[in-house]
Design an enzyme around this catalytic site. Structure first.
Site, PDB file in Angstrom:
ATOM      1  N   ARG A  48       0.588  -1.099   0.002  1.00 51.58           N
ATOM      2  CA  ARG A  48       0.035   0.038  -0.116  1.00 51.58           C
ATOM      3  C   ARG A  48       0.867   1.245   0.139  1.00 51.58           C
ATOM      4  NH1 ARG A  48      -4.726   1.164  -1.754  1.00 51.58           N
ATOM      5  NH2 ARG A  48      -5.612  -1.107  -0.910  1.00 51.58           N
ATOM      6  N   HIS A  54       2.094   1.652  -3.549  1.00 50.82           N
ATOM      7  CA  HIS A  54       1.120   2.154  -4.329  1.00 50.82           C
ATOM      8  C   HIS A  54       0.956   3.752  -4.189  1.00 50.82           C
ATOM      9  CE1 HIS A  54      -3.413   2.774  -5.192  1.00 50.82           C
ATOM     10  NE2 HIS A  54      -3.009   2.221  -6.049  1.00 50.82           N
TER      11      HIS A  54
END
Length: 211
Positions: A36, A39
């Site tokens: 995450r 990302h």
């Protein structure tokens, strides 16, 4: 909630990350958090040179605290701004950031501290049993560790990932050597996008029933 198109883009992004990173040493609970962050930043260093570090109880403690409605105390409003607001709403977590409190400047001057340090001091009640998220101010992270040493607070989790050149590396290194449940990283990199990504990932793990 995302639109179908938005979810398709996110899914494709995650697939690209998986294919480019290849093998790694993170476990099944750590990797969704690292992924995450990648990302959110497009920076693969968080799985390599600036690797994420996890205390053995960090993820389980964080998930359980969030599930039980703990407060989330941050060093800057930017961390809150990048969080998915539906999550704390659904689980009853108060989002607290005192850095813009006008009274902090005077009290910080009197105490010889930064505003970030004082913002943690005035949140003592919420930090105890809560989740602390520091993405920008190393002095805030150092202050929380001092409060723990003083026996004033016992946070469920400290996410300490401040970005910068002065005390950022040192504060994270110190955190990684404590018994405080922590998520941190090696080096200068970090910031609000990383800090909020960690919390968003913890909420996703919580919703998936992982703890």
């Amino acid at each position: 909630m995302q639109t179908r198109k938005g979810q398709e883009i996110e899914d494709e992004s995650m697939q690209i990350i998986e294919s480019e990173i290849g093998s790694h040493t993170f476990n099944e609970m750590e990797w969704p958090i690292v992924r995450r962050i990648i990302h959110s930043t497009a920076d693969f260093d968080f799985a390599r040179e600036n690797k994420l570090l996890f205390h053995k109880d960090a993820i389980s403690n964080g998930i359980n605290a969030l599930k039980n409605g703990c407060s989330i105390v941050t060093d800057v409003n930017g961390v809150i701004g990048l969080m998915n607001k539906q999550n704390p709403k659904d689980f009853g977590n108060n989002l607290i950031c005192n850095i813009s409190d006008p009274s902090l400047m005077e009290s910080a001057k009197k105490a010889g501290k930064t505003r970030a340090q004082m913002s943690m001091r005035v949140a003592e009640k919420e930090i105890d049993g809560g989740v602390v998220v520091v993405g920008n101010a190393p002095t805030a992270l150092l202050e929380v560790m001092e409060m723990v040493r003083e026996g004033l607070v016992k946070p469920a989790l400290v996410v300490g990932i401040p970005v910068g050149f002065v005390s950022a590396v040192e504060s994270k290194d110190e955190l990684s050597k404590t018994d405080i449940p922590f998520i941190t990283n090696i080096g200068r990199k970090g910031g609000s996008p990383c800090a909020s990504a960690i919390i968003n990932a913890l909420y996703k793990l919580l919703r998936q029933g992982i703890n």
